[in-house]
Design a protein around this motif. Structure first.
Motif, PDB file in Angstrom:
ATOM      1  N   PHE A  31      26.672  -1.160  57.806  1.00 24.27           N
ATOM      2  CA  PHE A  31      27.194  -1.445  59.141  1.00 24.27           C
ATOM      3  C   PHE A  31      27.581  -2.918  59.165  1.00 24.27           C
ATOM      4  O   PHE A  31      26.871  -3.758  58.608  1.00 24.27           O
ATOM      5  N   THR A  32      28.684  -3.246  59.813  1.00 20.44           N
ATOM      6  CA  THR A  32      29.075  -4.645  59.976  1.00 20.44           C
ATOM      7  C   THR A  32      29.073  -4.979  61.457  1.00 20.44           C
ATOM      8  O   THR A  32      29.751  -4.329  62.253  1.00 20.44           O
ATOM      9  N   LEU A  33      28.292  -5.994  61.804  1.00 20.44           N
ATOM     10  CA  LEU A  33      28.183  -6.462  63.184  1.00 20.44           C
ATOM     11  C   LEU A  33      29.202  -7.565  63.415  1.00 20.44           C
ATOM     12  O   LEU A  33      29.273  -8.524  62.649  1.00 20.44           O
ATOM     13  N   TYR A  34      29.999  -7.409  64.453  1.00 22.79           N
ATOM     14  CA  TYR A  34      30.970  -8.430  64.864  1.00 22.79           C
ATOM     15  C   TYR A  34      30.517  -8.963  66.205  1.00 22.79           C
ATOM     16  O   TYR A  34      30.179  -8.203  67.108  1.00 22.79           O
ATOM     17  N   ASP A  35      30.508 -10.287  66.350  1.00 24.47           N
ATOM     18  CA  ASP A  35      30.107 -10.891  67.617  1.00 24.47           C
ATOM     19  C   ASP A  35      30.924 -12.165  67.812  1.00 24.47           C
ATOM     20  O   ASP A  35      30.962 -13.023  66.929  1.00 24.47           O
ATOM     21  N   ASP A  36      31.610 -12.276  68.948  1.00 22.61           N
ATOM     22  CA  ASP A  36      32.362 -13.503  69.225  1.00 22.61           C
ATOM     23  C   ASP A  36      31.800 -14.164  70.473  1.00 22.61           C
ATOM     24  O   ASP A  36      30.802 -13.723  71.024  1.00 22.61           O
ATOM     25  N   ASP A  37      32.459 -15.223  70.929  1.00 18.64           N
ATOM     26  CA  ASP A  37      31.920 -15.986  72.058  1.00 18.64           C
ATOM     27  C   ASP A  37      32.092 -15.289  73.402  1.00 18.64           C
ATOM     28  O   ASP A  37      31.545 -15.721  74.404  1.00 18.64           O
ATOM     29  N   GLY A  38      32.849 -14.190  73.435  1.00 20.15           N
ATOM     30  CA  GLY A  38      33.004 -13.440  74.677  1.00 20.15           C
ATOM     31  C   GLY A  38      33.944 -14.075  75.679  1.00 20.15           C
ATOM     32  O   GLY A  38      34.086 -13.570  76.790  1.00 20.15           O
ATOM     33  N   GLN A  39      34.588 -15.185  75.322  1.00 17.99           N
ATOM     34  CA  GLN A  39      35.449 -15.876  76.277  1.00 17.99           C
ATOM     35  C   GLN A  39      36.829 -16.195  75.725  1.00 17.99           C
ATOM     36  O   GLN A  39      37.823 -15.948  76.369  1.00 17.99           O
ATOM     37  N   SER A  40      36.876 -16.766  74.534  1.00  5.68           N
ATOM     38  CA  SER A  40      38.158 -17.225  74.004  1.00  5.68           C
ATOM     39  C   SER A  40      38.898 -16.107  73.281  1.00  5.68           C
ATOM     40  O   SER A  40      38.353 -15.030  73.052  1.00  5.68           O
ATOM     41  N   LEU A  41      40.121 -16.386  72.904  1.00  6.24           N
ATOM     42  CA  LEU A  41      40.919 -15.460  72.109  1.00  6.24           C
ATOM     43  C   LEU A  41      41.022 -15.941  70.666  1.00  6.24           C
ATOM     44  O   LEU A  41      41.897 -15.524  69.918  1.00  6.24           O
ATOM     45  N   GLY A  42      40.127 -16.814  70.256  1.00  5.16           N
ATOM     46  CA  GLY A  42      40.145 -17.377  68.913  1.00  5.16           C
ATOM     47  C   GLY A  42      39.962 -16.358  67.816  1.00  5.16           C
ATOM     48  O   GLY A  42      40.344 -16.603  66.672  1.00  5.16           O
ATOM     49  N   TYR A  43      39.430 -15.194  68.140  1.00  2.27           N
ATOM     50  CA  TYR A  43      39.246 -14.151  67.132  1.00  2.27           C
ATOM     51  C   TYR A  43      40.592 -13.679  66.577  1.00  2.27           C
ATOM     52  O   TYR A  43      40.685 -13.198  65.460  1.00  2.27           O
ATOM     53  N   ARG A  44      41.661 -13.850  67.368  1.00  5.24           N
ATOM     54  CA  ARG A  44      42.982 -13.376  66.944  1.00  5.24           C
ATOM     55  C   ARG A  44      43.520 -14.131  65.734  1.00  5.24           C
ATOM     56  O   ARG A  44      44.120 -13.552  64.846  1.00  5.24           O
ATOM     57  N   ASP A  45      43.336 -15.439  65.736  1.00  2.70           N
ATOM     58  CA  ASP A  45      43.886 -16.239  64.640  1.00  2.70           C
ATOM     59  C   ASP A  45      42.807 -16.871  63.766  1.00  2.70           C
ATOM     60  O   ASP A  45      43.108 -17.670  62.888  1.00  2.70           O
ATOM     61  N   GLY A  46      41.551 -16.549  64.026  1.00  2.00           N
ATOM     62  CA  GLY A  46      40.463 -17.063  63.198  1.00  2.00           C
ATOM     63  C   GLY A  46      40.002 -18.452  63.593  1.00  2.00           C
ATOM     64  O   GLY A  46      39.196 -19.069  62.892  1.00  2.00           O
ATOM     65  N   SER A  47      40.497 -18.998  64.720  1.00  2.41           N
ATOM     66  CA  SER A  47      40.114 -20.347  65.120  1.00  2.41           C
ATOM     67  C   SER A  47      38.775 -20.392  65.859  1.00  2.41           C
ATOM     68  O   SER A  47      38.249 -21.473  66.101  1.00  2.41           O
TER      69      SER A  47
END
Length: 175
Positions: A98-114
């Motif tokens: 299983f791979t867990l993905y978790d981001d900051d929940g606010q920004s769109l930085g996940y789109r470009d890896g920033s």
């Protein structure tokens, strides 16, 4: 087999909603393989019909052997900080990942890896070795620092949950 009264949620969770008024049991089909009753931890071999007692508080739910299911603490919104650890329920009986993905929940930085707060954690269950490996996934460019606390439990086991601290480097634990 196609059944309109139950469904797989992802690959590893079988959900069988109770749709009859005042029902006290539910007949359902478990596909081939080994399954664990989510609520009792009972190990059941599939490829057969079973009858399960139900009540208003218990939805028939089964995890496939090899499943690694994360359960995060309840939150009111995605970026709300929580103090409790993420729980992992591992269902032994087969290898699993299983791979867990978790981001900051606010920004769109996940789109470009920033987004430097995005984490990817890979979990691998080796059933023969009875070993869970927790490691950074290759998609994560850099560990954002800090500690991710996990509480690991094994389906069908009376053993206590085991606490693991993940700091961006591989951790292994034996059952």
């Amino acid at each position: 087999m196609k059944l309109g009264s139950e469904y797989l949620w992802g690959r590893d969770l079988l959900v069988a909603p109770v749709v009859e008024r005042a029902a006290n049991s539910r007949r359902l089909y478990l596909p081939a393989g080994t399954w664990y009753d989510w609520w009792t931890g009972e190990k059941i071999e599939g490829k057969r019909w079973i009858e399960r007692p139900v009540d208003l508080a218990t939805l028939p739910l089964y995890a496939r052997a090899g499943a690694i299911i994360p359960l995060d603490p309840v939150r009111q919104y995605t970026s709300q900080p929580v103090a409790a650890p993420t729980a992992l329920r591992v269902s032994p009986g087969a290898n699993g990942t299983f791979t867990l993905y978790d981001d900051d929940g606010q920004s769109l930085g996940y789109r470009d890896g920033s987004d430097t707060k995005t984490i990817w954690i890979r979990f691998r269950w080796d059933d023969a070795a009875r070993r869970l490996t927790i490691e950074p996934d290759t998609r994560m460019k850099k560990w954002p620092g800090g500690v991710r606390v996990l509480s690991v439990e094994f389906a069908g086991s009376d053993a206590q949950r085991r606490r693991v601290e993940f700091r961006g480097e591989q951790v292994q634990m034996k059952l």
